[in-house]
Design a protein around this motif. Structure first.
Motif, mmCIF file in Angstrom:
data_model
loop_
_atom_site.group_PDB
_atom_site.id
_atom_site.type_symbol
_atom_site.label_atom_id
_atom_site.label_comp_id
_atom_site.label_asym_id
_atom_site.label_seq_id
_atom_site.Cartn_x
_atom_site.Cartn_y
_atom_site.Cartn_z
ATOM 1 N N MET A 1 0.845 -1.159 0.000
ATOM 2 C CA MET A 1 0.000 0.000 0.000
ATOM 3 C C MET A 1 0.898 1.231 0.000
ATOM 4 S SD MET A 1 -2.925 0.888 2.851
ATOM 5 C CE MET A 1 -4.434 0.527 2.022
ATOM 6 N N LYS A 2 0.562 2.176 -0.825
ATOM 7 C CA LYS A 2 1.363 3.400 -0.924
ATOM 8 C C LYS A 2 0.974 4.385 0.177
ATOM 9 C CE LYS A 2 2.741 3.376 -5.695
ATOM 10 N NZ LYS A 2 4.059 3.944 -5.775
ATOM 11 N N LEU A 3 1.873 5.318 0.455
ATOM 12 C CA LEU A 3 1.667 6.302 1.507
ATOM 13 C C LEU A 3 0.401 7.119 1.261
ATOM 14 C CD1 LEU A 3 2.820 7.467 4.120
ATOM 15 C CD2 LEU A 3 4.133 9.077 2.732
ATOM 16 N N SER A 4 0.137 7.491 0.017
ATOM 17 C CA SER A 4 -1.065 8.283 -0.287
ATOM 18 C C SER A 4 -2.335 7.518 0.066
ATOM 19 C CB SER A 4 -1.084 8.681 -1.768
ATOM 20 O OG SER A 4 -1.105 7.525 -2.592
ATOM 21 N N GLU A 5 -2.332 6.204 -0.132
ATOM 22 C CA GLU A 5 -3.499 5.383 0.201
ATOM 23 C C GLU A 5 -3.707 5.335 1.722
ATOM 24 O OE1 GLU A 5 -3.705 1.646 -2.359
ATOM 25 O OE2 GLU A 5 -1.665 2.383 -2.755
ATOM 26 N N ILE A 6 -2.613 5.250 2.463
ATOM 27 C CA ILE A 6 -2.714 5.232 3.924
ATOM 28 C C ILE A 6 -3.269 6.557 4.423
ATOM 29 C CG2 ILE A 6 -1.341 5.197 6.055
ATOM 30 C CD1 ILE A 6 0.370 3.027 4.669
ATOM 31 N N ASP B 1 5.641 9.337 -2.523
ATOM 32 C CA ASP B 1 4.565 8.353 -2.424
ATOM 33 C C ASP B 1 5.083 6.946 -2.702
ATOM 34 O OD1 ASP B 1 1.992 7.477 -1.984
ATOM 35 O OD2 ASP B 1 1.374 7.777 -4.063
ATOM 36 N N TYR B 2 5.836 6.399 -1.744
ATOM 37 C CA TYR B 2 6.392 5.054 -1.856
ATOM 38 C C TYR B 2 5.483 4.047 -1.161
ATOM 39 C CZ TYR B 2 10.809 7.308 -3.178
ATOM 40 O OH TYR B 2 11.777 8.038 -3.812
ATOM 41 N N GLU B 3 5.769 2.775 -1.397
ATOM 42 C CA GLU B 3 5.117 1.706 -0.650
ATOM 43 C C GLU B 3 5.521 1.840 0.817
ATOM 44 O OE1 GLU B 3 2.960 -0.819 -1.622
ATOM 45 O OE2 GLU B 3 2.914 0.113 -3.610
ATOM 46 N N VAL B 4 4.637 1.399 1.711
ATOM 47 C CA VAL B 4 4.899 1.486 3.147
ATOM 48 C C VAL B 4 5.104 0.086 3.698
ATOM 49 C CG1 VAL B 4 3.922 2.166 5.387
ATOM 50 C CG2 VAL B 4 3.555 3.601 3.364
ATOM 51 N N GLU B 5 6.100 -0.047 4.559
ATOM 52 C CA GLU B 5 6.274 -1.273 5.328
ATOM 53 C C GLU B 5 6.209 -0.895 6.801
ATOM 54 O OE1 GLU B 5 10.088 -3.011 4.351
ATOM 55 O OE2 GLU B 5 11.115 -1.780 5.827
ATOM 56 N N VAL B 6 5.823 -1.863 7.613
ATOM 57 C CA VAL B 6 5.667 -1.627 9.042
ATOM 58 C C VAL B 6 6.574 -2.581 9.795
ATOM 59 C CG1 VAL B 6 4.040 -1.729 10.976
ATOM 60 C CG2 VAL B 6 3.276 -0.880 8.751
ATOM 61 N N GLU B 7 7.254 -2.051 10.804
ATOM 62 C CA GLU B 7 8.055 -2.868 11.716
ATOM 63 C C GLU B 7 7.300 -2.956 13.036
ATOM 64 O OE1 GLU B 7 11.837 -0.996 12.323
ATOM 65 O OE2 GLU B 7 12.571 -1.559 10.356
ATOM 66 N N PHE B 8 7.254 -4.172 13.580
ATOM 67 C CA PHE B 8 6.637 -4.362 14.888
ATOM 68 C C PHE B 8 7.370 -5.460 15.619
ATOM 69 C CE2 PHE B 8 3.355 -6.311 17.695
ATOM 70 C CZ PHE B 8 3.183 -5.225 18.533
ATOM 71 N N GLN B 9 7.598 -5.261 16.907
ATOM 72 C CA GLN B 9 8.339 -6.205 17.738
ATOM 73 C C GLN B 9 7.461 -7.361 18.179
ATOM 74 O OE1 GLN B 9 11.724 -5.768 18.906
ATOM 75 N NE2 GLN B 9 11.496 -7.894 19.501
ATOM 76 N N ALA B 10 7.837 -8.564 17.792
ATOM 77 C CA ALA B 10 7.230 -9.784 18.328
ATOM 78 C C ALA B 10 8.383 -10.532 18.984
ATOM 79 C CB ALA B 10 6.555 -10.591 17.223
ATOM 80 N N GLU B 11 8.672 -11.773 18.537
ATOM 81 C CA GLU B 11 9.851 -12.471 19.048
ATOM 82 C C GLU B 11 11.117 -11.740 18.582
ATOM 83 O OE1 GLU B 11 7.508 -14.306 17.116
ATOM 84 O OE2 GLU B 11 6.437 -14.826 18.932
ATOM 85 N N THR B 12 11.044 -11.190 17.390
ATOM 86 C CA THR B 12 12.096 -10.341 16.834
ATOM 87 C C THR B 12 11.372 -9.242 16.076
ATOM 88 O OG1 THR B 12 14.139 -10.325 15.514
ATOM 89 C CG2 THR B 12 12.328 -11.692 14.709
ATOM 90 N N LYS C 1 8.911 -7.388 9.861
ATOM 91 C CA LYS C 1 8.658 -6.393 8.820
ATOM 92 C C LYS C 1 7.471 -6.872 8.003
ATOM 93 C CE LYS C 1 12.368 -4.133 7.202
ATOM 94 N NZ LYS C 1 13.585 -3.905 6.431
ATOM 95 N N TYR C 2 6.512 -5.997 7.799
ATOM 96 C CA TYR C 2 5.262 -6.368 7.163
ATOM 97 C C TYR C 2 4.915 -5.394 6.037
ATOM 98 C CZ TYR C 2 4.712 -8.839 11.599
ATOM 99 O OH TYR C 2 4.901 -9.643 12.687
ATOM 100 N N ASP C 3 4.233 -5.916 5.025
ATOM 101 C CA ASP C 3 3.546 -5.067 4.070
ATOM 102 C C ASP C 3 2.264 -4.634 4.762
ATOM 103 O OD1 ASP C 3 5.394 -5.199 1.936
ATOM 104 O OD2 ASP C 3 4.558 -7.106 1.262
ATOM 105 N N ILE C 4 1.555 -3.697 4.160
ATOM 106 C CA ILE C 4 0.359 -3.184 4.816
ATOM 107 C C ILE C 4 -0.821 -3.185 3.854
ATOM 108 C CG2 ILE C 4 0.965 -0.787 4.331
ATOM 109 C CD1 ILE C 4 -0.159 -0.057 7.093
#
Length: 156
Positions: free
Chosen positions: A1-6, A89-100, A103-106
């Motif tokens: 998903m691109k930044l503009s869409e978010i 307006d680039y694609e967005v990735e999300v980082e979230f702490q779990a076991e490590t 990195k996720y697409d959105i």
């Protein structure tokens, strides 16, 4: 998903929520600790030089249980990042702490942002010897072909 869409989706929401791939929600008291621009310069296994640029959101689950990030606040953070860092307006990735750090697409499901598992892939399959996928044929279909031999058919 691109930044503009978010940004477009944020303007329609009352609350910001992120759903992990397993269906659980990132705790609602999360913080967005970074909005950044990540550029990766690399050479694939076929020797081709590549460049990939994404916008990165880092989510953090703090023990600040009273915190709730509202859509307008996240839009303000994004707009400041665009201005200061020159984010396009680039694609967005999300980082979230779990076991490590994951990195996720959105994506977006109509009410919440969905974190989608990222996958690795060979970018130069034609260069690095990966065999083409074999065609799957049912044995019952082979016998029905007119130009094939059958037991007792006298062609051998």
């Amino acid at each position: 998903m691109k930044l503009s869409e978010i940004k477009k989706q944020l303007s329609t929401l009352d609350n910001v929520a992120f759903v992990l791939p397993n269906g659980t929600y990132v705790p609602e008291h999360f913080h967005v600790t970074e909005v950044g621009l990540i550029t990766k310069n690399f050479i694939d296994c076929g020797g081709k030089v590549r460049k990939e640029t994404v916008v990165n959101f880092q989510l953090w689950d703090a023990n600040d249980f009273e915190h709730r990030l509202k859509p307008q606040k996240l839009l303000d953070i994004i707009e400041l990042s665009e201005k200061i860092l020159g984010i396009e307006d680039y694609e967005v990735e999300v980082e979230f702490q779990a076991e490590t750090i994951g990195k996720y697409d959105i994506g977006f499901n109509g009410t919440a942002f969905t974190l989608l598992n990222k996958q690795t892939a060979c970018l130069a399959q034609d260069q690095c010897g990966i065999p083409a996928e074999k065609q799957k044929v049912k044995l019952s279909e082979i016998a029905s072909q007119t130009n094939s031999c059958t037991p007792g058919g006298g062609c051998c």
